[in-house]
Design an enzyme around this catalytic site. Structure first.
Site, mmCIF file in Angstrom:
data_model
loop_
_atom_site.group_PDB
_atom_site.id
_atom_site.type_symbol
_atom_site.label_atom_id
_atom_site.label_comp_id
_atom_site.label_asym_id
_atom_site.label_seq_id
_atom_site.Cartn_x
_atom_site.Cartn_y
_atom_site.Cartn_z
ATOM 1 N N LYS A 195 -71.338 6.056 22.987
ATOM 2 C CA LYS A 195 -72.415 5.351 22.290
ATOM 3 C C LYS A 195 -72.225 5.405 20.771
ATOM 4 O O LYS A 195 -72.421 4.407 20.072
ATOM 5 C CB LYS A 195 -73.765 5.963 22.660
ATOM 6 C CG LYS A 195 -74.957 5.372 21.890
ATOM 7 C CD LYS A 195 -75.070 3.872 22.120
ATOM 8 C CE LYS A 195 -76.003 3.187 21.113
ATOM 9 N NZ LYS A 195 -77.356 3.747 21.063
ATOM 10 N N LYS A 264 -78.817 7.465 10.523
ATOM 11 C CA LYS A 264 -78.652 8.692 11.308
ATOM 12 C C LYS A 264 -77.480 8.551 12.268
ATOM 13 O O LYS A 264 -76.615 9.436 12.366
ATOM 14 C CB LYS A 264 -79.948 8.988 12.057
ATOM 15 C CG LYS A 264 -79.916 10.233 12.938
ATOM 16 C CD LYS A 264 -79.529 9.951 14.394
ATOM 17 C CE LYS A 264 -80.520 9.057 15.095
ATOM 18 N NZ LYS A 264 -80.171 8.872 16.536
#
Length: 331
Positions: A195, A264
């Site tokens: 991911k 992030k």
């Protein structure tokens, strides 16, 4: 840790039954932009839910349709057969899993925790090690598809963990994702890594596309002509062909996923690369461009907001009245 049970009559180990609707209770922690859609689809598929979020109001629809509320993560775990988390950052994941009143406090021996957040292997490893003596099973299963995919039940899911556990949970994953794109990508931590790499490449596509479109338009090329030329060329990408249309057609920078979260994710992917000794100069630059856009436009701006950096630079917005998606030709 094993995913089989012994059948004395058969004289051999047999797979444990799958987690199907009506047979299990699913705990779900994190009802934000992604979790809200995922839980609605689980509930529509017939799964009974026990839920928790920092905002109880986010569970109102689920509770009205029969879900149960639990005041703590431990209470969610104690009342569920499997617990799913969908949280903003690794810090949140670790706190909910291992902190006071956390999942490990309530999870029964042999229980299962699935983290579907975009996180890092270290946190899940610590949970797995802490629960190993009690047979706690852990899967990392982050998703791709944004809030639209979560709402439509068409997420792509990348799962790291034991194959037998993945199969037991497949009906749960299929309630939230596209069955053709639910992928077991390897052992523990592989889902997180895949991911992060997908996000890293997508954000790089965005910045590269913004540069190319801005330069071409400033050089006098019609925006739609330029985009169609790119789509018909070997330089085509899904971002050029599809994703950028939300900006070109509607001025939509996807506020459903805040740029603060994109920063992030980029930070996590660069940290992962550093930890395995891979130099990622391009991704580091993309991260800094994202952080500059966040500083200029605010934490809640959409994940595609870095395009505005280039629009500001050329003094015009990249817009087209109608920009149809066309099939690639001549690639």
């Amino acid at each position: 840790m094993t995913a089989t049970t012994h059948d004395p009559a058969a004289g051999a180990a047999s797979p444990e039954p799958a987690f199907t609707p009506g047979t299990v209770r699913i705990g779900f922690i994190g009802l934000g932009n992604m979790g809200s859609g995922m839980t609605r689809n689980l509930q529509s598929a017939g799964f009974h839910l026990v839920v928790n979020d920092v905002r109880k109001g986010s569970a109102a629809e689920l509770l009205a349709n029969g879900a149960e509320w639990a005041d703590t993560a431990a209470a969610v775990a104690a009342g569920s057969d499997v617990v799913i988390t969908m949280l903003p950052t690794p810090k949140h994941v670790e706190s909910v899993a291992m902190g006071p009143g956390g999942i490990l406090e309530g999870l029964p021996d042999g229980g299962t925790w699935v983290d579907m957040s975009t996180s890092v292997p270290d946190v899940a490893n610590r949970v797995r090690e802490a629960g190993e003596a009690r047979g706690v099973r852990v899967l990392d299963a982050p998703v791709s598809g944004m809030s639209v995919g979560a709402a439509n039940g068409m997420l792509q899911i990348f799962i790291g963990g034991e194959a037998a556990d993945v199969e037991r949970l497949r009906p749960v994953f299929e309630a939230m994702g596209d069955p053709e794109r639910i992928l077991h990508v390897g052992g523990h931590g592989a889902g997180y890594a895949v991911k992060l790499m997908i996000n890293q490449l997508w954000f790089s596509h965005l910045v590269a596309t913004a540069e190319v479109l801005s330069t071409g338009v400033k050089a006098g090329v019609d925006l739609e002509v330029l985009r169609q030329a790119l789509v018909a060329s070997p330089a085509n990408s899904n971002f050029v062909q599809n994703d950028v249309l939300s900006i070109l057609n509607h001025g939509d920078y996807d506020e459903g996923f805040a740029i603060a979260l994109a920063c992030k994710d980029l930070g996590l992917s660069v940290d992962l690369a550093r930890s395995v000794g891979v130099p990622v100069e391009l991704s580091s630059l993309v991260e800094q461009l994202y952080r500059r856009a966040k500083a200029l436009y605010g934490d809640k701006a959409g994940e595609m907001t870095p395009v505005k950096l280039y629009e500001d630079a050329i003094g015009m917005q990249l817009r087209a009245a109608i920009v149809p998606a066309i099939a690639a030709e001549g690639a």
